[in-house]
Design a protein around this motif. Structure first.
Motif, PDB file in Angstrom:
ATOM      1  N   GLU A   4       0.841  -1.182   0.000  1.00  0.00           N
ATOM      2  CA  GLU A   4       0.000   0.000   0.000  1.00  0.00           C
ATOM      3  C   GLU A   4       0.882   1.239   0.000  1.00  0.00           C
ATOM      4  O   GLU A   4       2.102   1.139   0.120  1.00  0.00           O
ATOM      5  N   ILE A   5       0.260   2.402  -0.117  1.00  0.00           N
ATOM      6  CA  ILE A   5       1.026   3.640  -0.216  1.00  0.00           C
ATOM      7  C   ILE A   5       1.940   3.829   0.994  1.00  0.00           C
ATOM      8  O   ILE A   5       3.053   4.344   0.875  1.00  0.00           O
ATOM      9  N   ALA A   6       1.505   3.368   2.163  1.00  0.00           N
ATOM     10  CA  ALA A   6       2.322   3.506   3.372  1.00  0.00           C
ATOM     11  C   ALA A   6       3.577   2.627   3.335  1.00  0.00           C
ATOM     12  O   ALA A   6       4.498   2.826   4.130  1.00  0.00           O
ATOM     13  N   ASP A   7       3.614   1.657   2.417  1.00  0.00           N
ATOM     14  CA  ASP A   7       4.758   0.749   2.320  1.00  0.00           C
ATOM     15  C   ASP A   7       5.855   1.258   1.393  1.00  0.00           C
ATOM     16  O   ASP A   7       6.921   0.641   1.289  1.00  0.00           O
ATOM     17  N   VAL A   8       5.595   2.361   0.685  1.00  0.00           N
ATOM     18  CA  VAL A   8       6.603   2.902  -0.230  1.00  0.00           C
ATOM     19  C   VAL A   8       7.836   3.328   0.563  1.00  0.00           C
ATOM     20  O   VAL A   8       7.734   4.019   1.585  1.00  0.00           O
ATOM     21  N   ARG A   9       9.009   2.908   0.112  1.00  0.00           N
ATOM     22  CA  ARG A   9      10.253   3.251   0.804  1.00  0.00           C
ATOM     23  C   ARG A   9      10.637   4.687   0.486  1.00  0.00           C
ATOM     24  O   ARG A   9      10.785   5.058  -0.686  1.00  0.00           O
ATOM     25  N   LEU A  10      10.771   5.511   1.508  1.00  0.00           N
ATOM     26  CA  LEU A  10      11.106   6.925   1.337  1.00  0.00           C
ATOM     27  C   LEU A  10      12.308   7.297   2.196  1.00  0.00           C
ATOM     28  O   LEU A  10      12.169   7.759   3.325  1.00  0.00           O
ATOM     29  N   PRO A  11      13.517   7.112   1.665  1.00  0.00           N
ATOM     30  CA  PRO A  11      14.696   7.535   2.412  1.00  0.00           C
ATOM     31  C   PRO A  11      14.755   9.054   2.563  1.00  0.00           C
ATOM     32  O   PRO A  11      15.406   9.570   3.473  1.00  0.00           O
ATOM     33  N   ASN A  12      14.072   9.772   1.656  1.00  0.00           N
ATOM     34  CA  ASN A  12      13.983  11.229   1.714  1.00  0.00           C
ATOM     35  C   ASN A  12      12.521  11.643   1.639  1.00  0.00           C
ATOM     36  O   ASN A  12      11.704  10.954   1.007  1.00  0.00           O
ATOM     37  N   PRO A  13      12.135  12.747   2.264  1.00  0.00           N
ATOM     38  CA  PRO A  13      10.717  13.145   2.314  1.00  0.00           C
ATOM     39  C   PRO A  13      10.113  13.357   0.921  1.00  0.00           C
ATOM     40  O   PRO A  13      10.759  13.900   0.022  1.00  0.00           O
ATOM     41  N   LEU A  14       8.868  12.919   0.769  1.00  0.00           N
ATOM     42  CA  LEU A  14       8.130  13.107  -0.482  1.00  0.00           C
ATOM     43  C   LEU A  14       6.642  12.969  -0.199  1.00  0.00           C
ATOM     44  O   LEU A  14       6.216  12.010   0.450  1.00  0.00           O
ATOM     45  N   ASP A  15       5.849  13.927  -0.675  1.00  0.00           N
ATOM     46  CA  ASP A  15       4.398  13.856  -0.558  1.00  0.00           C
ATOM     47  C   ASP A  15       3.867  12.948  -1.660  1.00  0.00           C
ATOM     48  O   ASP A  15       3.830  13.335  -2.835  1.00  0.00           O
ATOM     49  N   LEU A  16       3.455  11.744  -1.300  1.00  0.00           N
ATOM     50  CA  LEU A  16       2.993  10.770  -2.302  1.00  0.00           C
ATOM     51  C   LEU A  16       1.652  11.148  -2.909  1.00  0.00           C
ATOM     52  O   LEU A  16       1.217  10.527  -3.876  1.00  0.00           O
ATOM     53  N   ALA A  17       0.997  12.178  -2.364  1.00  0.00           N
ATOM     54  CA  ALA A  17      -0.238  12.683  -2.972  1.00  0.00           C
ATOM     55  C   ALA A  17       0.030  13.358  -4.305  1.00  0.00           C
ATOM     56  O   ALA A  17      -0.911  13.669  -5.053  1.00  0.00           O
ATOM     57  N   LEU A  18       1.298  13.584  -4.641  1.00  0.00           N
ATOM     58  CA  LEU A  18       1.647  14.139  -5.948  1.00  0.00           C
ATOM     59  C   LEU A  18       1.290  13.180  -7.075  1.00  0.00           C
ATOM     60  O   LEU A  18       1.113  13.602  -8.219  1.00  0.00           O
ATOM     61  N   PHE A  19       1.170  11.887  -6.755  1.00  0.00           N
ATOM     62  CA  PHE A  19       0.872  10.891  -7.787  1.00  0.00           C
ATOM     63  C   PHE A  19      -0.639  10.780  -7.992  1.00  0.00           C
ATOM     64  O   PHE A  19      -1.405  10.647  -7.041  1.00  0.00           O
ATOM     65  N   ASP A  20      -1.040  10.817  -9.257  1.00  0.00           N
ATOM     66  CA  ASP A  20      -2.459  10.745  -9.595  1.00  0.00           C
ATOM     67  C   ASP A  20      -2.991   9.317  -9.536  1.00  0.00           C
ATOM     68  O   ASP A  20      -4.170   9.097  -9.240  1.00  0.00           O
ATOM     69  N   LYS A  21      -2.122   8.356  -9.826  1.00  0.00           N
ATOM     70  CA  LYS A  21      -2.540   6.958  -9.863  1.00  0.00           C
ATOM     71  C   LYS A  21      -1.405   6.100  -9.326  1.00  0.00           C
ATOM     72  O   LYS A  21      -0.235   6.441  -9.468  1.00  0.00           O
ATOM     73  N   THR A  22      -1.775   4.978  -8.710  1.00  0.00           N
ATOM     74  CA  THR A  22      -0.777   4.052  -8.184  1.00  0.00           C
ATOM     75  C   THR A  22      -1.089   2.639  -8.655  1.00  0.00           C
ATOM     76  O   THR A  22      -2.254   2.285  -8.879  1.00  0.00           O
ATOM     77  N   CYS A  23      -0.040   1.857  -8.786  1.00  0.00           N
ATOM     78  CA  CYS A  23      -0.185   0.443  -9.151  1.00  0.00           C
ATOM     79  C   CYS A  23       0.830  -0.336  -8.321  1.00  0.00           C
ATOM     80  O   CYS A  23       2.041  -0.106  -8.434  1.00  0.00           O
ATOM     81  N   PHE A  24       0.329  -1.217  -7.465  1.00  0.00           N
ATOM     82  CA  PHE A  24       1.203  -2.025  -6.617  1.00  0.00           C
ATOM     83  C   PHE A  24       1.237  -3.450  -7.152  1.00  0.00           C
ATOM     84  O   PHE A  24       0.190  -4.023  -7.484  1.00  0.00           O
ATOM     85  N   VAL A  25       2.426  -3.998  -7.265  1.00  0.00           N
ATOM     86  CA  VAL A  25       2.580  -5.333  -7.844  1.00  0.00           C
ATOM     87  C   VAL A  25       3.146  -6.297  -6.809  1.00  0.00           C
ATOM     88  O   VAL A  25       3.949  -5.923  -5.949  1.00  0.00           O
ATOM     89  N   ASN A  26       2.694  -7.540  -6.927  1.00  0.00           N
ATOM     90  CA  ASN A  26       3.190  -8.604  -6.057  1.00  0.00           C
ATOM     91  C   ASN A  26       2.965  -9.933  -6.759  1.00  0.00           C
ATOM     92  O   ASN A  26       1.864 -10.192  -7.271  1.00  0.00           O
ATOM     93  N   ARG A  27       4.006 -10.733  -6.840  1.00  0.00           N
ATOM     94  CA  ARG A  27       3.940 -12.046  -7.493  1.00  0.00           C
ATOM     95  C   ARG A  27       3.411 -11.944  -8.921  1.00  0.00           C
ATOM     96  O   ARG A  27       2.669 -12.811  -9.397  1.00  0.00           O
ATOM     97  N   GLY A  28       3.773 -10.874  -9.621  1.00  0.00           N
ATOM     98  CA  GLY A  28       3.399 -10.718 -11.018  1.00  0.00           C
ATOM     99  C   GLY A  28       1.978 -10.237 -11.251  1.00  0.00           C
ATOM    100  O   GLY A  28       1.559 -10.098 -12.397  1.00  0.00           O
ATOM    101  N   GLU A  29       1.216  -9.948 -10.195  1.00  0.00           N
ATOM    102  CA  GLU A  29      -0.113  -9.420 -10.357  1.00  0.00           C
ATOM    103  C   GLU A  29      -0.144  -7.982  -9.858  1.00  0.00           C
ATOM    104  O   GLU A  29       0.755  -7.536  -9.135  1.00  0.00           O
TER     105      GLU A  29
END
Length: 237
Positions: free
Chosen positions: A205-230
């Protein structure tokens, strides 16, 4: 609708058809899809699990979008991004893959892993493996790209790895403005924090994105998370 064979067998059938009749692979895939009762390969892929299903996301993308495709290593995020890029080019859009991670040979290998040959898209595909990739570099490379062009940036967390580049938040903000002004789709490949692996969740999920430096993830209009090829796709609220 039940398929007559697994996806990978249908894709092999399409490759053989492409060679035998000397037609583009995408045309052969569409013909195989028609035999299975679908109007196109994209529609077939959208109804069945697997890596190719991410291609069904292409019609949902709009000029000006910033898209985040994220996953743990080896789960298919690069293949998903390239699959989307291939769909864009099949629609006649210009496609660029800008990578701080791979060599040109690596990119070619991954394209072939999803049955895409760059020769299919002569004049549309560009691969840039420069160490200088940053927001300013990307904007300079794409400044003359036609509206609707799609660029994949590999990957988000490497954009500010050099001390002479602006902070990640400033770069992504600048690229968001640039994408909207030019009507481009920018797809960012992103890492997921390793703590996700023990979470038991089927997708990051969005909270799992690795952010070594600060970034507002609301800048992204769409997200796609992948796991095991799906893939699991979401648009911003």
């Amino acid at each position: 609708m039940t398929l007559s064979a697994p996806i990978h067998q249908l894709k092999r059938k399409a490759r053989l058809l492409s060679r035998a009749e000397r037609i583009p692979l995408h045309a052969a895939l569409d013909r195989i899809a028609a035999q299975e009762g679908y109007r196109s390969w994209s529609l077939l892929a959208a109804q069945h699990p697997g890596m190719t299903s991410v291609r069904a996301l292409w019609p949902l993308l709009e000029p000006g979008d910033l898209v985040l495709i994220a996953g743990r290593p080896g789960q298919g995020k690069t293949l998903a991004s390239l699959a989307l890029l291939a769909e864009a080019m099949r629609a006649g859009r210009q496609g660029s893959f800008l990578t701080l991670e791979y060599t040109p040979a690596d990119v070619l290998s991954r394209l072939r892993a999803i049955d895409v040959e760059p020769d299919e898209f002569a004049g549309l595909f560009d691969c840039d493996c420069s160490d200088a990739i940053s927001a300013d570099y990307i904007a300079a490379r794409l400044v003359d790209a036609p509206r609707g062009s799609v660029a994949v940036i590999d990957y988000l967390q490497l954009l500010d790895q050099r001390r002479d580049t602006p902070a990640l938040a400033l770069q992504v903000s600048a690229l968001k403005v640039f994408a909207r002004e030019k009507g481009l789709v920018l797809i960012f490949i992103s890492q997921i924090d390793r703590t996700y692996e023990g979470s038991g969740k089927p997708f990051p999920e969005i909270a799992d994105v690795r952010l070594p430096n600060p970034l507002d993830l609301a800048l992204f209009d769409k997200t796609c998370f992948v796991n095991r090829g799906e893939a699991r796709f979401r648009a911003a609220a």
